[in-house]
Design a protein around this motif. Structure first.
Motif, PDB file in Angstrom:
ATOM      1  N   GLN A 326     -54.709 -14.875  50.456  1.00  0.00           N
ATOM      2  CA  GLN A 326     -55.030 -15.764  49.351  1.00  0.00           C
ATOM      3  C   GLN A 326     -56.361 -15.363  48.715  1.00  0.00           C
ATOM      4  OE1 GLN A 326     -52.601 -18.020  48.548  1.00  0.00           O
ATOM      5  NE2 GLN A 326     -51.528 -17.050  50.267  1.00  0.00           N
ATOM      6  N   GLY A 327     -56.641 -15.914  47.536  1.00  0.00           N
ATOM      7  CA  GLY A 327     -57.926 -15.668  46.881  1.00  0.00           C
ATOM      8  C   GLY A 327     -57.894 -14.466  45.969  1.00  0.00           C
ATOM      9  N   SER A 328     -59.086 -14.017  45.603  1.00  0.00           N
ATOM     10  CA  SER A 328     -59.191 -12.901  44.659  1.00  0.00           C
ATOM     11  C   SER A 328     -58.777 -11.600  45.320  1.00  0.00           C
ATOM     12  CB  SER A 328     -60.627 -12.783  44.142  1.00  0.00           C
ATOM     13  OG  SER A 328     -61.459 -12.187  45.128  1.00  0.00           O
ATOM     14  N   ILE A 329     -58.446 -10.638  44.510  1.00  0.00           N
ATOM     15  CA  ILE A 329     -57.957  -9.356  45.006  1.00  0.00           C
ATOM     16  C   ILE A 329     -59.017  -8.632  45.827  1.00  0.00           C
ATOM     17  CG2 ILE A 329     -58.622  -7.989  42.985  1.00  0.00           C
ATOM     18  CD1 ILE A 329     -55.278  -7.683  44.880  1.00  0.00           C
ATOM     19  N   PHE A 330     -60.306  -8.819  45.488  1.00  0.00           N
ATOM     20  CA  PHE A 330     -61.360  -8.162  46.251  1.00  0.00           C
ATOM     21  C   PHE A 330     -61.612  -8.853  47.584  1.00  0.00           C
ATOM     22  CE2 PHE A 330     -62.388  -6.338  42.093  1.00  0.00           C
ATOM     23  CZ  PHE A 330     -62.701  -5.034  42.425  1.00  0.00           C
ATOM     24  N   GLU A 331     -61.415 -10.157  47.649  1.00  0.00           N
ATOM     25  CA  GLU A 331     -61.718 -10.910  48.863  1.00  0.00           C
ATOM     26  C   GLU A 331     -60.558 -10.942  49.852  1.00  0.00           C
ATOM     27  OE1 GLU A 331     -62.749 -14.679  47.291  1.00  0.00           O
ATOM     28  OE2 GLU A 331     -64.800 -14.089  46.756  1.00  0.00           O
ATOM     29  N   ALA A 332     -59.326 -10.839  49.368  1.00  0.00           N
ATOM     30  CA  ALA A 332     -58.158 -10.939  50.239  1.00  0.00           C
ATOM     31  C   ALA A 332     -58.100  -9.760  51.210  1.00  0.00           C
ATOM     32  CB  ALA A 332     -56.881 -10.978  49.402  1.00  0.00           C
ATOM     33  N   HIS A 333     -57.466  -9.995  52.353  1.00  0.00           N
ATOM     34  CA  HIS A 333     -57.318  -8.942  53.358  1.00  0.00           C
ATOM     35  C   HIS A 333     -56.437  -7.822  52.813  1.00  0.00           C
ATOM     36  CE1 HIS A 333     -57.152  -7.269  57.426  1.00  0.00           C
ATOM     37  NE2 HIS A 333     -55.867  -7.059  57.216  1.00  0.00           N
ATOM     38  N   GLY A 334     -56.832  -6.593  53.092  1.00  0.00           N
ATOM     39  CA  GLY A 334     -56.047  -5.444  52.657  1.00  0.00           C
ATOM     40  C   GLY A 334     -55.069  -5.001  53.718  1.00  0.00           C
ATOM     41  N   GLY A 335     -53.891  -4.649  53.294  1.00  0.00           N
ATOM     42  CA  GLY A 335     -52.864  -4.186  54.237  1.00  0.00           C
ATOM     43  C   GLY A 335     -51.510  -4.706  53.846  1.00  0.00           C
TER      44      GLY A 335
END
Length: 458
Positions: A326-335
């Motif tokens: 959830q949240g912004s693309i920079f803050e969300a978990h990558g994977g």
């Protein structure tokens, strides 16, 4: 020994070509491949009419987060998803579990927890981190098949979590890994470039999906790959570049191979099935590092694949709980959670839609990784090899839905995608572990393949 089963009516994909014939299975091994095999009363006969019989995928890039983050993905759910996707063996990455697999004790804990929970065979990597140079030999002794490190930033305040390395640690680690005769897998992105660009984008309020893609440019990948090649030349360390996302990086690695560098590369299905426009449409569920590229760059990567310049594909299945997406693309978990659809997505896109031969496809998902990691008697359909087999119906279309996913957290960028081929059965050493009619079949049968892996020559 007495044969136990015959698979008939299928198109058998062997290293030498496609055979219209039958496969006999004895004691978990492929005992015969022929146009017709004599029937015996006790034999189970499996009809593969209209389908290809392929070696099961060997997925060399999977994050099973047990222990410590089992709520993200555990051995049971992860291996079920892999089996349903046509994978018969996988290698688990050293990060995202807690503690990370950077010590002999952490590896032993992984091995103990994995026993009796896996529906397919498995092995483990060890990590190369800033504080474990002196642990590399004991990891090898404990059964680590190879090592993994990050050149991009991977840093948390959580005790026992994985950490990225600097150039000094890369050089020293490669010297020691070369002496052990092992392979180092490397996430290649220049951390100073990506970290700086991310700070700049956020400071300027540029936080769209396209801004995220632009913050991790191909330049960062290519620069890191070039650095690794230089260090590999100096140390003689065998290296493998994970999740390559650009044709420029592939070209650089191809040149290094011609110069005698012991180097291979993998890419991932999501780089071929999805692009930056899909990231903008789907959001953080499709976020990964390196990021999905722009359509023009994606097409260039496709050309590399079809020209045989990419050694194999792996899922880079990197799950997490849904709230972390959830949240912004920079803050969300990558994977990306994608292991259940690696085979069918790539078969449809590469074989059905772009004309790749099924023999090349088998090399791409099974034969090449088995050879690189010396997985004995796995990765191809040949007599004496494990009967790790999958049936694929090349014209059975279906739409991916969350309800059909075995992940602990059933989110995936492939949900809603129509795929024009489907894995219908998965066999591990001749035993059915998945079918589309029954789902997962029986109890976990997967075994550790650590002890079957010899040291590779540097």
């Amino acid at each position: 020994m007495t044969a136990t089963a015959i698979i008939t009516n299928g198109k058998v994909v062997t290293p030498k070509g496609v055979v219209e014939g039958e496969i006999e299975i004895t004691a978990g091994k492929i005992s015969n491949i022929a146009a017709t095999i004599p029937r015996k009363d006790h034999l189970e006969v499996i009809d593969a009419k209209g389908q290809y019989i392929l070696p099961g995928m060997i997925d060399t890039h999977v994050h099973i987060n047990e222990p410590g983050r089992t709520d993200w993905e555990g051995f049971e759910t992860g291996s079920k998803a892999l089996a349903a996707g046509g994978v018969t063996a996988y290698i688990d990455m050293p990060l995202n579990a807690l503690p990370a697999t950077t010590t002999k004790e952490a590896l032993e804990k992984k091995i103990t927890l994995a026993s009796g929970k896996n529906y397919i065979d498995y092995a483990f990597y060890g990590g190369l981190t800033p504080d474990n140079l002196d642990n590399l030999e004991e990891l090898a002794d404990g059964g680590a098949i190879a090592y993994k490190c990050f050149l991009s930033t991977y840093q948390t305040d959580i005790p026992g979590d994985f950490k990225s390395i600097d150039d000094y640690m890369l050089l020293e680690g490669m010297k020691r890994i070369a002496a052990l005769g092992k392979i180092l897998l490397i996430h290649c992105e220049n951390d100073q470039v990506t970290d700086g660009l991310e700070r700049q984008k956020v400071r300027e309020g540029k936080t769209s999906a396209y801004d995220f893609v632009d913050s991790r440019p191909i330049l960062a990948e290519v620069e890191a790959v070039s650095r690794v090649i230089l260090f590999a030349k100096a140390t003689g360390c065998p290296v493998h570049i994970v999740h390559v996302s650009s044709a420029e990086a592939v070209t650089l690695i191809e040149k290094a191979k011609l110069e005698g560098v012991n180097i291979t590369l993998e890419s991932c299905p999501h780089y071929f099935a999805l692009n930056a426009d899909d990231l903008a449409r789907i959001g953080p569920v499709a976020k990964c590092q390196p990021p999905l590229r722009y359509p023009k760059e994606q097409e260039a990567l496709w050309e590399c694949l079809l020209q045989g310049k990419i050694d194999w594909v792996s899922s880079d299945h990197s799950p997490c709980t849904s709230d972390l997406k959830q949240g912004s693309i920079f803050e969300a978990h990558g994977g990306i959670s994608g292991a259940q659809n690696s085979v069918d997505v790539m078969f449809d896109l590469a074989v059905n839609k772009r004309g790749m031969s099924v023999v090349d496809f088998a090399n791409l998902i099974a034969c090449q990784p088995a050879k690189r990691f010396s997985l004995l008697e796995k990765g191809e359909i040949s007599e004496g090899y494990d009967a790790d087999l999958i049936l694929i119906d090349p014209s059975l279309s279906y739409t991916v839905c969350a309800e059909g996913l075995y992940y602990k957290n059933p989110h995936s960028p492939y949900i809603g995608m129509e795929i024009g081929a489907r894995v219908t059965k998965t066999f591990l050493r001749g035993e059915l572990v998945f079918s589309i009619e029954e789902g997962i079949v029986g109890e976990p049968k997967g075994k550790s393949i650590l002890n079957s892996v010899p040291v590779v020559g540097a």
